[in-house]
Design a protein around this motif. Structure first.
Motif, PDB file in Angstrom:
ATOM      1  N   UNK A  70       0.811  -1.219   0.000  1.00 25.32           N
ATOM      2  CA  UNK A  70       0.000   0.000   0.000  1.00 25.32           C
ATOM      3  C   UNK A  70       0.844   1.269   0.000  1.00 25.32           C
ATOM      4  N   UNK A  71       2.058   1.213  -0.530  1.00 27.33           N
ATOM      5  CA  UNK A  71       2.897   2.402  -0.610  1.00 27.33           C
ATOM      6  C   UNK A  71       2.209   3.470  -1.466  1.00 27.33           C
ATOM      7  N   UNK A  72       2.452   4.723  -1.096  1.00 25.89           N
ATOM      8  CA  UNK A  72       1.816   5.813  -1.845  1.00 25.89           C
ATOM      9  C   UNK A  72       2.786   6.980  -1.968  1.00 25.89           C
ATOM     10  N   UNK A  73       2.836   7.576  -3.143  1.00 25.13           N
ATOM     11  CA  UNK A  73       3.727   8.705  -3.385  1.00 25.13           C
ATOM     12  C   UNK A  73       2.932   9.867  -3.951  1.00 25.13           C
ATOM     13  N   UNK A  74       3.108  11.045  -3.330  1.00 22.31           N
ATOM     14  CA  UNK A  74       2.481  12.265  -3.842  1.00 22.31           C
ATOM     15  C   UNK A  74       3.563  13.142  -4.463  1.00 22.31           C
ATOM     16  N   UNK A  75       3.374  13.497  -5.710  1.00 21.97           N
ATOM     17  CA  UNK A  75       4.232  14.481  -6.363  1.00 21.97           C
ATOM     18  C   UNK A  75       3.360  15.695  -6.653  1.00 21.97           C
ATOM     19  N   UNK A  76       3.554  16.729  -5.846  1.00 22.38           N
ATOM     20  CA  UNK A  76       2.663  17.875  -5.911  1.00 22.38           C
ATOM     21  C   UNK A  76       3.107  18.945  -6.877  1.00 22.38           C
ATOM     22  N   UNK A  77       2.410  20.070  -6.808  1.00 24.97           N
ATOM     23  CA  UNK A  77       2.701  21.220  -7.661  1.00 24.97           C
ATOM     24  C   UNK A  77       2.932  22.441  -6.784  1.00 24.97           C
ATOM     25  N   UNK A  78       3.670  23.393  -7.318  1.00 21.92           N
ATOM     26  CA  UNK A  78       4.001  24.605  -6.574  1.00 21.92           C
ATOM     27  C   UNK A  78       2.830  25.586  -6.577  1.00 21.92           C
ATOM     28  N   UNK A  79       2.657  26.293  -5.476  1.00 15.30           N
ATOM     29  CA  UNK A  79       1.617  27.314  -5.381  1.00 15.30           C
ATOM     30  C   UNK A  79       1.888  28.440  -6.369  1.00 15.30           C
ATOM     31  N   UNK A  80       3.158  28.682  -6.665  1.00 12.64           N
ATOM     32  CA  UNK A  80       3.517  29.754  -7.605  1.00 12.64           C
ATOM     33  C   UNK A  80       2.830  29.531  -8.951  1.00 12.64           C
ATOM     34  N   UNK A  81       2.712  28.281  -9.374  1.00 12.48           N
ATOM     35  CA  UNK A  81       2.051  27.975 -10.643  1.00 12.48           C
ATOM     36  C   UNK A  81       0.604  28.425 -10.670  1.00 12.48           C
ATOM     37  N   UNK A  82      -0.065  28.343  -9.526  1.00 14.49           N
ATOM     38  CA  UNK A  82      -1.444  28.817  -9.428  1.00 14.49           C
ATOM     39  C   UNK A  82      -1.530  30.321  -9.650  1.00 14.49           C
ATOM     40  N   UNK A  83      -0.616  31.047  -9.022  1.00 12.66           N
ATOM     41  CA  UNK A  83      -0.662  32.507  -9.101  1.00 12.66           C
ATOM     42  C   UNK A  83      -0.267  33.021 -10.479  1.00 12.66           C
ATOM     43  N   UNK A  84       0.452  32.218 -11.213  1.00 14.13           N
ATOM     44  CA  UNK A  84       0.842  32.620 -12.569  1.00 14.13           C
ATOM     45  C   UNK A  84      -0.165  32.158 -13.614  1.00 14.13           C
ATOM     46  N   UNK A  85      -1.157  31.367 -13.178  1.00 11.46           N
ATOM     47  CA  UNK A  85      -2.228  30.897 -14.052  1.00 11.46           C
ATOM     48  C   UNK A  85      -1.691  30.309 -15.360  1.00 11.46           C
ATOM     49  N   UNK A  86      -0.861  29.269 -15.245  1.00 16.19           N
ATOM     50  CA  UNK A  86      -0.418  28.609 -16.473  1.00 16.19           C
ATOM     51  C   UNK A  86      -1.610  27.904 -17.127  1.00 16.19           C
ATOM     52  N   UNK A  87      -1.413  27.407 -18.324  1.00 15.17           N
ATOM     53  CA  UNK A  87      -2.531  26.867 -19.101  1.00 15.17           C
ATOM     54  C   UNK A  87      -3.249  25.726 -18.397  1.00 15.17           C
ATOM     55  N   UNK A  88      -2.482  24.876 -17.748  1.00 15.65           N
ATOM     56  CA  UNK A  88      -3.082  23.724 -17.069  1.00 15.65           C
ATOM     57  C   UNK A  88      -3.993  24.180 -15.938  1.00 15.65           C
ATOM     58  N   UNK A  89      -3.497  25.112 -15.099  1.00 17.28           N
ATOM     59  CA  UNK A  89      -4.286  25.614 -13.974  1.00 17.28           C
ATOM     60  C   UNK A  89      -5.517  26.355 -14.477  1.00 17.28           C
ATOM     61  N   UNK A  90      -5.344  27.191 -15.498  1.00 16.54           N
ATOM     62  CA  UNK A  90      -6.458  27.984 -16.035  1.00 16.54           C
ATOM     63  C   UNK A  90      -7.581  27.091 -16.551  1.00 16.54           C
ATOM     64  N   UNK A  91      -7.226  26.083 -17.332  1.00 15.70           N
ATOM     65  CA  UNK A  91      -8.244  25.194 -17.892  1.00 15.70           C
ATOM     66  C   UNK A  91      -8.928  24.378 -16.799  1.00 15.70           C
ATOM     67  N   UNK A  92      -8.162  24.023 -15.763  1.00 15.61           N
ATOM     68  CA  UNK A  92      -8.717  23.260 -14.645  1.00 15.61           C
ATOM     69  C   UNK A  92      -9.781  24.095 -13.918  1.00 15.61           C
ATOM     70  N   UNK A  93      -9.437  25.357 -13.590  1.00 15.90           N
ATOM     71  CA  UNK A  93     -10.380  26.233 -12.886  1.00 15.90           C
ATOM     72  C   UNK A  93     -11.598  26.512 -13.753  1.00 15.90           C
ATOM     73  N   UNK A  94     -11.352  26.811 -15.031  1.00 13.18           N
ATOM     74  CA  UNK A  94     -12.450  27.124 -15.946  1.00 13.18           C
ATOM     75  C   UNK A  94     -13.442  25.971 -16.055  1.00 13.18           C
ATOM     76  N   UNK A  95     -12.936  24.748 -16.060  1.00  9.17           N
ATOM     77  CA  UNK A  95     -13.813  23.580 -16.177  1.00  9.17           C
ATOM     78  C   UNK A  95     -14.770  23.488 -14.996  1.00  9.17           C
ATOM     79  N   UNK A  96     -14.276  23.796 -13.801  1.00 10.48           N
ATOM     80  CA  UNK A  96     -15.131  23.717 -12.616  1.00 10.48           C
ATOM     81  C   UNK A  96     -16.103  24.887 -12.537  1.00 10.48           C
ATOM     82  N   UNK A  97     -15.688  26.049 -13.018  1.00  9.99           N
ATOM     83  CA  UNK A  97     -16.562  27.221 -12.951  1.00  9.99           C
ATOM     84  C   UNK A  97     -17.757  27.113 -13.885  1.00  9.99           C
TER      85      UNK A  97
END
Length: 535
Positions: A392-419
């Motif tokens: 049951x080993x588990x590994x999390x590879x996260x993302x930087x908060x800075x990427x959210x504030x810069x609204x890269x394409x991945x973050x933008x499309x993710x937010x837009x989809x939920x809105x």
């Protein structure tokens, strides 16, 4: 598995104090917590509620970084400040009262702005297990996030405004050995029994058992015997389909003793065998997610800087390829079952001994790698724990908060989809971000001075954010009006709830047990709704 509680009356005062949590994360988890050092930036109502729930279970040390002076608003919302605290340093005053909850915890207060620390002494943050921050400006958030990402220190950014609250966990790479899955599969190896288990299972002949033993043999034996009988007329295959498993159940029914009227006699061990058919007859295999870990580049291309987790994965891979014959080490645990003490203990020892043999092989492989790389020692107890939970080993590879504030394409499309969805919680995320932008531009919270006139200013901030992610404006301004009505104030009940949640996540990170939220949590206190998002 959680360690059992200490036995009375020999348990120490410390064990009595932490008895309930020891049942959750065991002695080794408590030790990890006591070796942890948490940094809290800003002793707001939310900050001190987080700290309270970290101090009570016995974290080793806490440091509060806060250069603010206690105000009337602080005293009104923060239970860990007194009227006499007014005009004194907020961090020092909050620390004094929080530490009273558990004198075993070491406490430190730093009366410097976070920006100044980042500029003059960036190594300051390297010593912490987790950094938790509340009430920071956009610029400071990005600078701190970027620095903690580079030095690989976990970061939790928290917000509490009116009825809204959120936290965002930034983890560069976080390995969890004890993930505590809700439905843990038992590792019985009935399809590929190792030699001692094979000998034990085949030492029984159900048809010739005397009356005393018939109702006291473990259900594992009954199930194994039924499968062996079924395989004789089924090309030595392993039963997989529902129809085939129903045939196994029919064979188990045939094993039952009959009374004088020819009716089956109820025996609990046979009923347990019937109930276990669907769960215990799963073939032994190497899970895909574990295979991906073992054959990832981090586990293959080891260096002196490789973490213990990847060294253990590398050793485990060589075990699977050689001694394990494609299988992970035996877990060594048994489910509860109706059986005589002699039978159960004998079976339990068989599994435990094989688990010890397997973990010893892995430990030797680990020692070879450590010697070759000249890196830090990995203890035998760590290897045993790793092998026991290897399924049951588990590994999390996260993302930087800075990427959210810069609204890269991945973050933008993710937010837009939920809105695009009606009444979605992502709206609250936009509002909290807009409130941060407002504070950066106007040096105050929206609605703090002039709620009515701030509505249009906050709406402008919301529009900027939505434009950045190519979304249309909100059809209604209700949420914007509400945010201005809050005036940046913290409601203690909201901060208390959110503080408990954040403390829980911080403890998961420090103990490296249980899966933390990945990565954003939003709470609406008015509707009591929650949501998680992964940016």
């Amino acid at each position: 598995m959680a360690s059992p509680s200490p036995k009375s009356p020999e348990q120490s005062e410390k064990n009595k104090q932490y008895d309930r949590q020891l049942r959750l994360w065991g002695d080794h988890g408590q030790t990890a917590l006591e070796n942890g050092h948490i940094c809290l930036i800003n002793a707001t109502a939310l900050g001190t509620e987080i700290l309270k729930s970290i101090v009570l279970p016995g974290v080793g040390a806490v440091t509060i970084v806060d250069d603010n002076i206690v105000s009337d608003e602080d005293i009104g919302s923060n239970f860990f400040l007194e009227c006499s605290s007014k005009n004194l340093n907020r961090g020092s005053e909050a620390l004094r009262l929080v530490i009273e909850l558990n004198p075993a915890v070491q406490g430190y207060a730093v009366q410097e702005p976070t920006d100044q620390i980042l500029l003059d002494n960036p190594d300051f943050f390297k010593k912490f297990s987790v950094v938790i921050a509340t009430s920071l400006s956009e610029k400071t958030i990005q600078n701190l996030s970027n620095h903690l990402w580079e030095i690989n220190v976990p970061f939790i950014l928290c917000r509490s405004v009116g009825f809204l609250g959120s936290f965002r966990i930034q983890l560069k790479e976080h390995a969890i050995v004890e993930s505590h899955p809700d439905n843990e599969q038992h590792d019985l190896r009935l399809d590929v029994p190792f030699q001692t288990l094979f000998d034990y299972l085949n030492s029984f002949d159900i048809d010739s058992l005397d009356l005393k033993d018939h109702g006291h043999i473990p259900w594992i034996v009954i199930l194994y015997k039924a499968v062996q009988k079924w395989k004789i007329s089924n090309s030595n295959r392993w039963p997989m389909s529902r129809k085939e498993k129903n045939e196994i159940k029919a064979i188990i029914d045939q094993f039952k003793r009959l009374d004088d009227n020819g009716m089956p006699i109820y025996e609990e061990n046979f009923e347990e065998a019937l109930r276990a058919v669907n769960t215990a007859l799963i073939p032994t295999f190497l899970p895909v997610k574990i295979q991906e870990l073992l054959y990832s580049s981090s586990a293959i291309n080891l260096t002196k800087e490789s973490s213990p987790f990847w060294i253990l994965c590398s050793a485990l891979r060589t075990f699977v390829e050689a001694e394990g014959k494609g299988k992970l080490p035996v877990r060594g645990t048994l489910p509860d079952m109706t059986a005589s003490t002699d039978h159960y203990v004998a079976l339990q020892n068989i599994y435990r001994n094989q688990a010890a043999i397997d973990s010893e092989i892995v430990y030797r492989k680990v020692q070879e790698i450590v010697t070759q790389l000249h890196c830090d020692h990995i203890s035998e107890s760590e290897v045993k724990l790793f092998c026991r939970h290897a399924h049951d080993l588990h590994l999390i590879k996260g993302s930087s908060i800075v990427g959210e504030y810069q609204f890269n394409n991945t973050v933008s499309s993710y937010i837009a989809r939920f809105l695009e969805e009606p009444d979605v919680m992502m709206v609250h995320y936009i509002l909290l971000r807009a409130a941060e932008m407002f504070r950066s531009e106007h040096c105050r919270a929206p609605g703090e001075w002039e709620p009515e006139s701030d509505i249009s200013k906050l709406k402008t901030c919301v529009s900027k954010l939505l434009t950045d992610i190519s979304c249309t404006p909100f059809p209604k301004d209700d949420h914007i009006h509400e945010m201005c009505r809050y005036g940046g104030a913290e409601i203690h009940s909201v901060s208390a709830f959110l503080g408990g949640c954040v403390a829980h996540e911080a403890i998961k990170i420090v103990t490296k047990q249980y899966k933390p939220v990945n990565n954003t949590f939003i709470y609406d206190g008015a509707s009591t709704n929650t949501a998680t998002f992964t940016f």
